[in-house]
Design a protein around this motif. Structure first.
Motif, PDB file in Angstrom:
ATOM      1  N   ILE A   1       0.872  -1.170   0.000  1.00 20.19           N
ATOM      2  CA  ILE A   1       0.000   0.000   0.000  1.00 20.19           C
ATOM      3  C   ILE A   1       0.910   1.221   0.000  1.00 20.19           C
ATOM      4  O   ILE A   1       1.600   1.497   0.983  1.00 20.19           O
ATOM      5  CB  ILE A   1      -0.939   0.024   1.221  1.00 20.19           C
ATOM      6  N   ASN A   2       0.946   1.923  -1.118  1.00 20.93           N
ATOM      7  CA  ASN A   2       1.888   3.015  -1.312  1.00 20.93           C
ATOM      8  C   ASN A   2       1.197   4.376  -1.288  1.00 20.93           C
ATOM      9  O   ASN A   2       0.056   4.516  -1.727  1.00 20.93           O
ATOM     10  CB  ASN A   2       2.622   2.859  -2.643  1.00 20.93           C
ATOM     11  N   GLU A   3       1.939   5.346  -0.798  1.00 19.63           N
ATOM     12  CA  GLU A   3       1.490   6.731  -0.789  1.00 19.63           C
ATOM     13  C   GLU A   3       2.527   7.556  -1.550  1.00 19.63           C
ATOM     14  O   GLU A   3       3.736   7.376  -1.357  1.00 19.63           O
ATOM     15  CB  GLU A   3       1.361   7.223   0.652  1.00 19.63           C
ATOM     16  N   LEU A   4       2.063   8.432  -2.412  1.00 22.07           N
ATOM     17  CA  LEU A   4       2.973   9.256  -3.195  1.00 22.07           C
ATOM     18  C   LEU A   4       3.384  10.478  -2.383  1.00 22.07           C
ATOM     19  O   LEU A   4       2.540  11.262  -1.956  1.00 22.07           O
ATOM     20  CB  LEU A   4       2.304   9.702  -4.493  1.00 22.07           C
ATOM     21  N   HIS A   5       4.700  10.617  -2.140  1.00 17.50           N
ATOM     22  CA  HIS A   5       5.239  11.762  -1.410  1.00 17.50           C
ATOM     23  C   HIS A   5       6.038  12.645  -2.362  1.00 17.50           C
ATOM     24  O   HIS A   5       6.426  12.227  -3.454  1.00 17.50           O
ATOM     25  CB  HIS A   5       6.123  11.296  -0.256  1.00 17.50           C
ATOM     26  N   TYR A   6       6.316  13.880  -1.891  1.00 18.82           N
ATOM     27  CA  TYR A   6       7.010  14.854  -2.733  1.00 18.82           C
ATOM     28  C   TYR A   6       8.075  15.572  -1.923  1.00 18.82           C
ATOM     29  O   TYR A   6       7.840  15.978  -0.781  1.00 18.82           O
ATOM     30  CB  TYR A   6       6.010  15.863  -3.296  1.00 18.82           C
ATOM     31  N   ASN A   7       9.257  15.699  -2.518  1.00 17.44           N
ATOM     32  CA  ASN A   7      10.366  16.448  -1.933  1.00 17.44           C
ATOM     33  C   ASN A   7      10.519  17.738  -2.741  1.00 17.44           C
ATOM     34  O   ASN A   7      11.002  17.716  -3.871  1.00 17.44           O
ATOM     35  CB  ASN A   7      11.651  15.612  -1.993  1.00 17.44           C
ATOM     36  N   SER A   8      10.097  18.860  -2.160  1.00 16.82           N
ATOM     37  CA  SER A   8      10.093  20.118  -2.902  1.00 16.82           C
ATOM     38  C   SER A   8      11.500  20.645  -3.162  1.00 16.82           C
ATOM     39  O   SER A   8      11.730  21.348  -4.152  1.00 16.82           O
ATOM     40  CB  SER A   8       9.271  21.172  -2.153  1.00 16.82           C
ATOM     41  N   ASN A   9      12.464  20.320  -2.286  1.00 13.73           N
ATOM     42  CA  ASN A   9      13.836  20.797  -2.495  1.00 13.73           C
ATOM     43  C   ASN A   9      14.439  20.191  -3.759  1.00 13.73           C
ATOM     44  O   ASN A   9      15.112  20.875  -4.537  1.00 13.73           O
ATOM     45  CB  ASN A   9      14.719  20.454  -1.286  1.00 13.73           C
ATOM     46  N   GLU A  10      14.217  18.903  -3.945  1.00 19.71           N
ATOM     47  CA  GLU A  10      14.764  18.220  -5.124  1.00 19.71           C
ATOM     48  C   GLU A  10      13.754  18.147  -6.269  1.00 19.71           C
ATOM     49  O   GLU A  10      14.087  17.672  -7.353  1.00 19.71           O
ATOM     50  CB  GLU A  10      15.217  16.813  -4.753  1.00 19.71           C
ATOM     51  N   GLU A  11      12.505  18.583  -5.985  1.00 18.07           N
ATOM     52  CA  GLU A  11      11.430  18.531  -6.972  1.00 18.07           C
ATOM     53  C   GLU A  11      11.250  17.111  -7.504  1.00 18.07           C
ATOM     54  O   GLU A  11      11.163  16.865  -8.711  1.00 18.07           O
ATOM     55  CB  GLU A  11      11.692  19.508  -8.121  1.00 18.07           C
ATOM     56  N   LYS A  12      11.192  16.160  -6.549  1.00 10.79           N
ATOM     57  CA  LYS A  12      11.056  14.757  -6.915  1.00 10.79           C
ATOM     58  C   LYS A  12       9.923  14.098  -6.131  1.00 10.79           C
ATOM     59  O   LYS A  12       9.692  14.404  -4.967  1.00 10.79           O
ATOM     60  CB  LYS A  12      12.355  13.994  -6.636  1.00 10.79           C
ATOM     61  N   TYR A  13       9.246  13.191  -6.825  1.00 11.38           N
ATOM     62  CA  TYR A  13       8.240  12.345  -6.184  1.00 11.38           C
ATOM     63  C   TYR A  13       8.889  11.015  -5.797  1.00 11.38           C
ATOM     64  O   TYR A  13       9.822  10.551  -6.449  1.00 11.38           O
ATOM     65  CB  TYR A  13       7.093  12.054  -7.153  1.00 11.38           C
ATOM     66  N   TYR A  14       8.373  10.421  -4.746  1.00 17.63           N
ATOM     67  CA  TYR A  14       8.821   9.074  -4.401  1.00 17.63           C
ATOM     68  C   TYR A  14       7.711   8.357  -3.647  1.00 17.63           C
ATOM     69  O   TYR A  14       6.718   8.969  -3.232  1.00 17.63           O
ATOM     70  CB  TYR A  14      10.118   9.104  -3.583  1.00 17.63           C
ATOM     71  N   LEU A  15       7.868   7.033  -3.496  1.00 12.89           N
ATOM     72  CA  LEU A  15       6.839   6.217  -2.858  1.00 12.89           C
ATOM     73  C   LEU A  15       7.158   5.995  -1.387  1.00 12.89           C
ATOM     74  O   LEU A  15       8.296   5.699  -1.027  1.00 12.89           O
ATOM     75  CB  LEU A  15       6.716   4.866  -3.564  1.00 12.89           C
ATOM     76  N   TYR A  16       6.127   6.141  -0.570  1.00  9.93           N
ATOM     77  CA  TYR A  16       6.247   5.874   0.862  1.00  9.93           C
ATOM     78  C   TYR A  16       5.303   4.715   1.196  1.00  9.93           C
ATOM     79  O   TYR A  16       4.112   4.755   0.876  1.00  9.93           O
ATOM     80  CB  TYR A  16       5.878   7.119   1.665  1.00  9.93           C
ATOM     81  N   GLU A  17       5.830   3.686   1.833  1.00 11.91           N
ATOM     82  CA  GLU A  17       5.037   2.500   2.138  1.00 11.91           C
ATOM     83  C   GLU A  17       4.189   2.715   3.378  1.00 11.91           C
ATOM     84  O   GLU A  17       4.699   2.903   4.477  1.00 11.91           O
ATOM     85  CB  GLU A  17       5.955   1.292   2.333  1.00 11.91           C
ATOM     86  N   LEU A  18       2.868   2.664   3.193  1.00  9.18           N
ATOM     87  CA  LEU A  18       1.940   2.782   4.316  1.00  9.18           C
ATOM     88  C   LEU A  18       1.692   1.439   4.992  1.00  9.18           C
ATOM     89  O   LEU A  18       1.476   1.362   6.201  1.00  9.18           O
ATOM     90  CB  LEU A  18       0.590   3.333   3.840  1.00  9.18           C
ATOM     91  N   ASP A  19       1.693   0.391   4.185  1.00  8.47           N
ATOM     92  CA  ASP A  19       1.340  -0.938   4.679  1.00  8.47           C
ATOM     93  C   ASP A  19       2.044  -1.947   3.774  1.00  8.47           C
ATOM     94  O   ASP A  19       1.921  -1.865   2.552  1.00  8.47           O
ATOM     95  CB  ASP A  19      -0.190  -1.122   4.622  1.00  8.47           C
ATOM     96  N   PRO A  20       2.789  -2.913   4.325  1.00 12.89           N
ATOM     97  CA  PRO A  20       3.549  -3.853   3.492  1.00 12.89           C
ATOM     98  C   PRO A  20       2.710  -4.944   2.852  1.00 12.89           C
ATOM     99  O   PRO A  20       3.239  -5.785   2.122  1.00 12.89           O
ATOM    100  CB  PRO A  20       4.548  -4.454   4.488  1.00 12.89           C
TER     101      PRO A  20
END
Length: 341
Positions: free
Chosen positions: A103-122
């Motif tokens: 179960i993935n959540e899309l996160h954002y790093n504004s400093n690098e202007e990049k999206y990445y996946l954060y695992e909510l539930d394995p």
């Protein structure tokens, strides 16, 4: 035999090399243990307002990709590759959430202007289908329907007698079909109710849902269930088309039941207004291309696959504007409009 001094020199060199190797090993081990104790930084900045829409498409390499789309539906790949199927997207706590390898959540790093996946539930299983809806996982395994909270461990079974894997969710309620008809299960209260009896229909298929209406098909006829007053209406009986036998459901856009008819050469999209209880006198002639698949994104915008004899186009349709807003580069399995406020 080697002279004594030469033997001592060789032993000394070997000892020095051994000590250096041990020091390197100990250093790397200490560094590894230190890094294990350092918490990973989780960036969770607000998404850029550039993309009011997000979608999942299947690329030419066989992987799934996440795309952001601007107001004009221009596509921008977000640089993430997914190797597991993604069938639906959910907008949860101002984040895009979905099921693939977890179960993935899309996160954002504004400093690098990049999206990445954060695992909510394995959680992952190749034997089940998962719908992520708000804080819950709706689980379909064969004929069994259940749900649990994200991060939880206890599954609550709703039924073990599903007759279709098509499940819909709206406002904390799960809609499904079994022998008697269409059921509504309230996940907050646990109340389970038969809302539409099967009657003479041999087959029932849930099609789409929004805040007001549930659209379903019974054999060759279309119906809608009003979620506010619990009434069921046979739409097919109210349509006044010359080609009634060729009616095909396209999408549910607010109070509009959008359907397709054809004279055999030309395809036309028409609208039945469920609030008025009348078909609208608006024809959207899409020519010789047939809508082979479609779903509503938001308001009057519908994603559609226009199929001709030798090609398929992936487009965004403005149903009320009666035009193709944008031709897309890829086939999108799912796409949603989001609120960046």
């Amino acid at each position: 035999m080697l002279p004594e001094k030469r033997k001592k020199l060789i032993f000394t060199i070997i000892a020095i090399i051994a000590v250096i190797i041990v020091i390197i090993i100990m250093y790397n081990l200490a560094k590894f243990m230190h890094n294990r104790n350092v918490e990973e930084i989780v960036y969770d900045d607000p998404y850029p307002e550039t993309y009011p829409y997000y979608g999942i498409y299947h690329d030419e390499d066989g992987t799934y990709r996440i795309s952001g789309l601007n107001d004009n539906f221009e596509e921008m790949d977000l640089g993430l590759r997914l190797f597991y199927t993604v069938d639906n997207l959910s907008w949860r706590n101002n984040h895009l959430t979905f099921y693939s390898d977890a179960i993935n959540e899309l996160h954002y790093n504004s400093n690098e202007e990049k999206y990445y996946l954060y695992e909510l539930d394995p959680f992952y299983s190749s034997s089940v289908d998962i719908l992520v809806e708000q804080d819950r996982l709706i689980i379909i395994e064969g004929t069994t329907l259940s749900f649990r909270n994200i991060g939880g461990t206890e599954n609550i079974e709703i039924t073990s007698n599903l007759d279709s894997s098509k499940i819909l969710y709206q406002n904390n309620k799960i809609y499904y079909t079994q022998t008697a008809g269409v059921y509504e299960y309230n996940v907050e209260t646990g109340n389970n109710a038969l809302i539409v009896m099967r009657g003479a229909n041999a087959n029932l298929q849930l099609l789409a849902i929004n805040d007001k209406y549930l659209v379903f098909q019974g054999d060759n006829e279309y119906y809608y269930y009003n979620l506010n007053n619990a009434s069921t209406t046979n739409i097919s009986n109210l349509l006044t088309d010359d080609f009634e036998e060729n009616i095909e459901f396209i999408s549910l856009n607010n109070a509009y039941f959008v359907y397709q008819v054809t004279d055999g050469t030309q395809y036309i999209l028409r609208i039945f207004d469920m609030e008025l209880g009348l078909p609208l006198s608006e024809d959207f002639n899409i020519g010789s291309e047939k809508v082979a698949a479609a779903y509503n994104i938001v308001n009057n915008y519908t994603y559609a696959e226009l199929e001709s004899e030798d090609s398929t186009r992936y487009v965004i349709l403005d149903i009320r504007g009666k035009n193709v807003v944008k031709e897309l580069n890829y086939r999108y399995k799912t796409m949603i409009g989001v609120n960046n406020e």
